[in-house]
Each structure stands twice: as structure tokens, then as C-alpha cells.
Design an enzyme around this catalytic site. Structure first.
Site, PDB file in Angstrom:
ATOM      1  N   ARG A   1       0.844  -1.192   0.000  1.00  0.00           N
ATOM      2  CA  ARG A   1       0.000   0.000   0.000  1.00  0.00           C
ATOM      3  C   ARG A   1       0.885   1.251   0.000  1.00  0.00           C
ATOM      4  O   ARG A   1       2.003   1.223   0.548  1.00  0.00           O
ATOM      5  CB  ARG A   1      -0.874   0.002   1.265  1.00  0.00           C
ATOM      6  CG  ARG A   1      -1.874   1.125   1.277  1.00  0.00           C
ATOM      7  CD  ARG A   1      -2.617   1.235   2.612  1.00  0.00           C
ATOM      8  NE  ARG A   1      -3.520   2.364   2.573  1.00  0.00           N
ATOM      9  CZ  ARG A   1      -3.900   3.062   3.631  1.00  0.00           C
ATOM     10  NH1 ARG A   1      -3.463   2.722   4.834  1.00  0.00           N
ATOM     11  NH2 ARG A   1      -4.716   4.080   3.496  1.00  0.00           N
ATOM     12  N   HIS A   2       0.380   2.338  -0.596  1.00  0.00           N
ATOM     13  CA  HIS A   2       1.125   3.602  -0.565  1.00  0.00           C
ATOM     14  C   HIS A   2       1.388   4.041   0.885  1.00  0.00           C
ATOM     15  O   HIS A   2       0.735   3.562   1.807  1.00  0.00           O
ATOM     16  CB  HIS A   2       0.342   4.688  -1.307  1.00  0.00           C
ATOM     17  CG  HIS A   2      -1.012   4.921  -0.698  1.00  0.00           C
ATOM     18  ND1 HIS A   2      -1.191   5.599   0.489  1.00  0.00           N
ATOM     19  CD2 HIS A   2      -2.242   4.503  -1.085  1.00  0.00           C
ATOM     20  CE1 HIS A   2      -2.469   5.616   0.786  1.00  0.00           C
ATOM     21  NE2 HIS A   2      -3.133   4.956  -0.135  1.00  0.00           N
ATOM     22  N   GLY A   3       2.312   4.975   1.053  1.00  0.00           N
ATOM     23  CA  GLY A   3       2.662   5.452   2.395  1.00  0.00           C
ATOM     24  C   GLY A   3       1.693   6.500   2.924  1.00  0.00           C
ATOM     25  O   GLY A   3       0.647   6.766   2.320  1.00  0.00           O
TER      26      GLY A   3
END
Ligand SMILES: *[C@@H]1O[C@H](CO)[C@@H](O)[C@H](O)[C@H]1NC(C)=O
Ligand SMILES: *[C@@H]1O[C@H](CO)[C@@H](O)[C@H](O)[C@H]1NC(C)=O
Ligand SMILES: *[C@@H]1O[C@H](CO)[C@@H](O)[C@H](O)[C@H]1NC(C)=O
Ligand SMILES: *[C@@H]1O[C@H](CO)[C@@H](O)[C@H](O)[C@H]1NC(C)=O
Length: 466
Positions: A87-89
Site C-alpha cells: 500500500r502507498h505510504g
């Protein structure tokens, strides 16, 4: 500075100095924030949780890898392939939530009364600094999430995530088209850049939304769940539950504002403010005083209800919408096992960056975190120890790692969630034979056809459209 100088004096080899400096630089980018006092409710933020809350040892050392957790399943095993779905940060709030936060701030500034220091701090010191243009973008902390993750994964799987494999184009990078995902994968690559100290190479990535945002492409999911208010009726019902009403009452009391003015949306805005100030700026903000643990449990359940009915077991099509990604995963593993038997490995690492909405349906399709009973609006108290708990599963930079090992008995597959090994549901072995996993999922491998599952039944066509 002293630490850096002595490191340079002691170490002679150039690459070692560079590596040490890089570690210090990576650490420095994290350490510039003073170590925060954690908000008491920091572990309840669901998809807005920091990654550090599921791996608390990272608070002291963000580059630490627990070697005993990440080791091969047996001494005779060697990692040969890795697929990582990440998942993106950490990101800014979306416009919708920024507007809610602004509304709460106005209300508290003009209407709240009381003598507590935190209230004074909100009213006279805090500024509404979130602006609409931030809309869901990756923040600096979010870049660090991915830089540091890249570093730790390279340390965990040094024979796979290696400079040689990279130079021989055996690593592939794919991302969703959303800016926060593209920025995340670039930060991940920067982390590797610094780790290997390579200057002469250019990292590339592929945008692939049919793979990383499959949910947008699944018509049946869009019509039956995404655009269908009744599909999330449990969430709506929970908004007007006794538990939620008590949260609103307690928040209203703390602010000395009439109960009727604190809607569920506004109580949730306080939750968001506390979570974003913490995740983005590492601050235990005065907003966190508006909610206690009991409130946070209720708001966390509301988020889990939403994920459950929109991305998890609530509707079969949620899970089935990930068929494409599921098949892509096994295609990569099959190819690796074929390559391994018949010659050289062509690809050894796939890094795929997407959303919480990318990870949850896949996990659900594969049977992870399935509770015996569905999550319902009226079952808050019975679901206290539920498995489907998004704070634990999908914080920022959450990651699913599928690692294929060559062992004396053949190929084994191990699954890691957020850098911790987990058994496949229904297989009582941390690293079963790859064949065993394939057999376990044979029903899905032979079926789970994205086109068929996601097609809308023809009868929904109206006469006028014909
Ligand atoms: C590493 O993981 C093992 C197994 O879970 C645990 O017992 C140990 O305390 C961990 N070590 C550190 C330093 O966190
Ligand atoms: C996306 O990935 C899939 C599976 O790897 C591939 O078949 C497809 O061609 C890719 N699409 C684009 C636009 O690159
Ligand atoms: C909307 O969701 C409800 C509950 O899941 C379902 O019964 C109904 O068929 C859905 N409506 C559409 C148009 O898909
Ligand atoms: C949910 O809670 C209600 C009321 O507390 C109870 O009657 C029902 O059996 C529960 N259902 C499930 C699926 O847990």
C-alpha cells in the site's frame, strides 16, 4: 556529527563509508522529528494507522529487521522469488475529510468552552493548515515509509532484492496511477538507490490500473456495491447506534457544546484530526483529547464495518473483483517455479504498489482474517476480538509478501503480512510446499474469472438503451 566522523575514521573501505553514511542519512530523515508521545488512541485509526503501530520496534530503529522472523523456513532453504503487494505510504486527507475537519475546527473555535489546556491550545494556537489542494497526496513521511521499507526488504532478502538482479532486469516495478502510489514506488526505488549507492542507473516503473486498481474496472462491483447505498447499510445503521450516540455525547460534553451539534461526521473529524497530526507530523495533538479509548473503539468499528462491506467478506463480489490480481500473483509464482526447474530465473522480484482497497479484497479472496460471524451494526460488543481489524491489517505502507523458497523437498511458499510470517488459512504450516498452496486454492485457480465475475447481468439493460 560526532557519530558520522568517527564512523568515517574507523572504516576504510569506500563502499562501507558510503553505506554507513546512507544509513545515517536514511535514519536522519526520520529522526529530525523528536520522538513523540503516542496518542492513547494511536492503534485504533484503521487505514489511517502508522506502520510503526503494527511494528513498534521501528519506533526505536526504523531500519531494524528481525532476522529470526524473516529467515528462511529451514536452514536448507534459499529464497528464489518474491512478489510484494504494497500500500502507498502516509498521505494527506482527501478534500471531503479536510472540509469536515475545517467544520469541526470552526465549531470548536467559536462555540466550545472550558478551562482545559488542550482546549485553549486548539482555540488559540492550532491553525487549520490543511488545504484542498493536498487532496490525498503522499506526504514526506509517506516517502520515508517506502524508502525505509525498501531498505528493510533488501536486508531481509539480499539475494533477491540485489543490485545484480536489478541490473539484469530481474526486478519489476508496477503501480496504480494515483499520484500517492507513483510517488511511493519512486521513494521505494530511492531507498534502493541509497542502499546500493548506484548513480548510473535509472529506475523505471509501469503504471497498471487494471492490476492495481482492478476495483474500478469491475462493473458489477461498481454497480452493486460502490454506487449502491444499501450495500453499506450496516455502516449507516451503526452511525445511529447507541454506541455512536454515546461517543457524540461524550465529545459534546468535553467541548460543552449541545449534543445535537456534534454529528457522527464531526466526531469522526476529531478522530481524523488526531490521526493526521500524528501520522504526518508525529505530534500528539490537542485534538486527541476529544476522544478516549472507548470512543476510539467505536469509531474503529465503524471503519471496519465499511471495509468489511465494501472491500471484504460483506459481499462476494468485493473479493471476486481481485481475481485478476490473484491470477497475476500465481502466474508469477508458476513462472518462477518453471524457470527454477528448467533453467535461469528470468524475473525474481515484483514490487506492486496500490491501495488498501487493493490489498483487502485479495486477502479476503484468499480467506485471511475471516470471522465466523459477519460484522453487523448491532454486534459491536460481540466483535471485540474480531480478526477483520483494519488497524492491524492495512496501515500506511502495509505489505503482502509472497516468498518462494527452494528447499531440499522442493519449492515452498511463505506469506508475510507487514513483515511478519502468517500461515495460509486452512494450511497448518508456516511454509507449505508450493504444490500444497496451489491445491488449496485450486478452485480459485481454475475459476475466479474476472470477466465473468465482473460482468453485469444482461437483464439490467433498460429497453431505452437497446
Ligand atoms: C524477533 O522476533 C522473535 C519472534 O517473534 C521475538 O521473540 C523477538 O523478541 C524479536 N526480536 C526483536 C529484537 O524484536
Ligand atoms: C497489466 O498487467 C497485466 C498482468 O501482468 C498485463 O497482462 C497487462 O498487459 C498490463 N497492462 C498494461 C496496460 O501494462
Ligand atoms: C444493492 O445492495 C443490496 C444489498 O446488498 C442488494 O440487495 C441490491 O441488489 C443492490 N442493488 C443493486 C442495484 O445492485
Ligand atoms: C448480533 O447481536 C444481536 C443483538 O445483540 C444478537 O441477537 C445476534 O444474535 C448477533 N448476531 C451475530 C451474527 O453475532
Amino acid at each position: 556529527m560526532g557519530k558520522m566522523n568517527s564512523a568515517m575514521l574507523l572504516v576504510r573501505k569506500r563502499y562501507f563509508v558510503i553505506a554507513t553514511l546512507n544509513i545515517i542519512m536514511l535514519r536522519a530523515s526520520y529522526c529530525k522529528f523528536p520522538k513523540p508521545v503516542l496518542p492513547a488512541i494511536a492503534t485504533y485509526f484503521g487505514t489511517k494507522c502508522r506502520y510503526e503501530e503494527v511494528n513498534p520496534h521501528l519506533i526505536d530503529d526504523v531500519l531494524f529487521v528481525n532476522k529470526s522472523l524473516m529467515a528462511p523456513p529451514a536452514p536448507d532453504c534459499r529464497a528464489v522469488h518474491l512478489v510484494a503487494v504494497i500500500r502507498h505510504g502516509t498521505r494527506y486527507p482527501t478534500v471531503k475529510n479536510i472540509k469536515r475537519m475545517a467544520r469541526l475546527y470552526e465549531l470548536v473555535k467559536t462555540e466550545a468552552s472550558g478551562t482545559e489546556q488542550w482546549l485553549h491550545d486548539i482555540q488559540s494556537k492550532w491553525r487549520m493548515w490543511y488545504t484542498d489542494d493536498m487532496d490525498g497526496k503522499l506526504v514526506e513521511k509517506g516517502k520515508n515509509d517506502h524508502r525505509h521499507l525498501a531498505f528493510r526488504l533488501a536486508k531481509s532478502f539480499p539475494t533477491l532484492i540485489s543490485e545484480e538482479n536489478f541490473r539484469r532486469e530481474r526486478m519489476e516495478f508496477m503501480t496504480s496511477s494515483k499520484h500517492r502510489c507513483v510517488d511511493s514506488i519512486k521513494a521505494f526505488q530511492e531507498g534502493l538507490h541509497q542502499h546500493w549507492d548506484v548513480r548510473d542507473v535509472r529506475f523505471i516503473h509501469y503504471v497498471n490500473d487494471s492490476l492495481m486498481r482492478y476495483f474500478d474496472h469491475c462493473q458489477r462491483f461498481v454497480e452493486e456495491v460502490e454506487n449502491n447505498k444499501t450495500a453499506l447499510k450496516e455502516v449507516e445503521n451503526f452511525k445511529s447506534s447507541v454506541e455512536m450516540d454515546e461517543v457524540r455525547r461524550r465529545v459534546a460534553n468535553r467541548l460543552q457544546i449541545p449534543h445535537s451539534q456534534i454529528t457522527t461526521d464531526l466526531a469522526e473529524a476529531a478522530f481524523f484530526l488526531c490521526s493526521y497530526e500524528f501520522a504526518i507530523k508525529s505530534e500528539n495533538s490537542p485534538w486527541c483529547n476529544l476522544l478516549d479509548k472507548m470512543d476510539a473503539e467505536v469509531l474503529e468499528y465503524k471503519n471496519d464495518l465499511k471495509q468489511y462491506w465494501k472491500r471484504g467478506y460483506g459481499h462476494d463480489i468485493n473479493c471476486k473483483s481481485s481475481c485478476y490480481l490473484f491470477h497475476d500473483l500465481f502466474k508469477r509464482l508458476d513462472q518462477a517455479s518453471y524457470d527454477y526447474r528448467f533453467g535461469e530465473m528470468t524475473k525474481v522480484v515484483s514490487i506492486q504498489v496500490g491501495h488498501a482497497e487493493t490489498l483487502l479484497p485479495l486477502l479476503s479472496l484468499m480467506g485471511f482474517f475471516k470471522d465466523e460471524k459477519p460484522l453487523k451494526a448491532e454486534n459491536f460488543s460481540q466483535q471485540q476480538s474480531r480478526k477483520f481489524c483494519s488497524s492491524q491489517i492495512v496501515p500506511y505502507a502495509a505489505n503482502l509478501l509472497f516468498v518462494l523458497y527452494e528447499c531440499s523437498e522442493g519449492l515452498r511458499l511463505q506469506f508475510f503480512l507487514n513483515e511478519k510470517p502468517m500461515t495460509f488459512p486452512g494450511i497448518n504450516d508456516l511454509a507449505p510446499l508450493y504444490e500444497t498452496v496451489r491445491n488449496y486454492y485450486s478452485g480459485l485457480l481454475d475459476g475466479c474469472d474476472f470477466k465473468k465475475e465482473c460482468e453485469l447481468p444482461k437483464v439490467t439493460l433498460k429497453k431505452t438503451e437497446l
